[in-house]
Scaffold this active site. Sequence first.
Site, PDB file in Angstrom:
ATOM      1  CG  HIS A 117      -4.214  -0.125   8.513  1.00 44.89           C
ATOM      2  ND1 HIS A 117      -2.841  -0.021   8.390  1.00 44.89           N
ATOM      3  CD2 HIS A 117      -4.661  -0.573   7.315  1.00 44.89           C
ATOM      4  CE1 HIS A 117      -2.487  -0.384   7.173  1.00 44.89           C
ATOM      5  NE2 HIS A 117      -3.575  -0.733   6.491  1.00 44.89           N
ATOM      6  CG  ASP A 119      -6.357  -3.076   4.017  1.00 48.62           C
ATOM      7  OD1 ASP A 119      -5.607  -2.219   4.517  1.00 48.62           O
ATOM      8  OD2 ASP A 119      -5.960  -3.986   3.257  1.00 48.62           O
ATOM      9  NE  ARG A 286      -5.788  -2.607  -0.312  1.00 47.46           N
ATOM     10  CZ  ARG A 286      -6.113  -1.604   0.502  1.00 47.46           C
ATOM     11  NH1 ARG A 286      -5.316  -1.270   1.495  1.00 47.46           N
ATOM     12  NH2 ARG A 286      -7.233  -0.935   0.326  1.00 47.46           N
TER      13      ARG A 286
END
Length: 295
Positions: A117, A119, A286
């Site tokens: 993916h 983000d 993150r």
Amino acid sequence: MTLTEPRPDVQLDVRYLSGTIGAEIAGLDVRNLDEATVAAVRQVWLERRVVFFRGQHLDPAEHLAFARLFGEPTEGHPVIPGVKDNPEVFEIDYTAAGELYATYGDVASYERGVSWHTDVTFVKRPPLGSILRAVVVPEFGGDTLFSDQVAAFKSLSPALQDFLRTLTAVHDGKRQFQGILDLVGEGTWEGETFTALEPVEHPVVRTHPETGEEVLFVNPGFTSRIKELTLNESDALLAYLHAHSVKPEHTVRHHWTAGDIGFWDNRSTQHAVSGDFGGQHRVIQRVTLRGDEPR
Ligand SMILES: [Fe+2]
């Protein structure tokens, strides 16, 4: 937009990690970077799309300070609340207690293997970049793989490139995040709150706002269909583009050590965690940087 002029007085210790993507930058303490070094790092980052700094051991505040050298941090995640005291820091721990993480863990684990993916492409302005800090690293496994979506686009035939330039993709976060959104009640992105994840549209080929490169901007995590095609055509083309994007020659793989920092350009890459760490504990944090509307 032009790239920052290279400064011959700033010499970084850069080691390339694969043909087109990935670099390790050694010899820096990312808590102490002057302006010229930040510009030099940004240049390597733009060229190599993901850069790694080993053994940095930042705390959440230092992680955020590093992020601010390269942009403006967003909310930690549109749907999943950030860590205590630092809402811009999003923690991923599939083994954490509580219903929210159990739901997230379910979503993550049914796709164990590699779930590629980019983000947060299911919002109008997806992040410019993401900075990941390895907090708890499994003894084996749990690597992250990255794909170079510029190289992927470049290696298509001119005829297919031309066709793709005419297409629009729908990106939808419902499958992964609506369950969690229902649990937490509402999400926030760029200061706006919402209770439902509305699909958004982005061009299939975007132009990188800093380098001017063309990027193949679809990902299996969130791209649900190509608007101009029938569903069958869309499914077939997306399946082809996904397989093409993550061919080994377009990818790089990083094995984490606790304290490592990985910083990727979210406009020109996809990534995936390798689900080969069994039930071992793996915690990462993150921070994402505010991006612009893909064009
Ligand atoms: Fe991700």
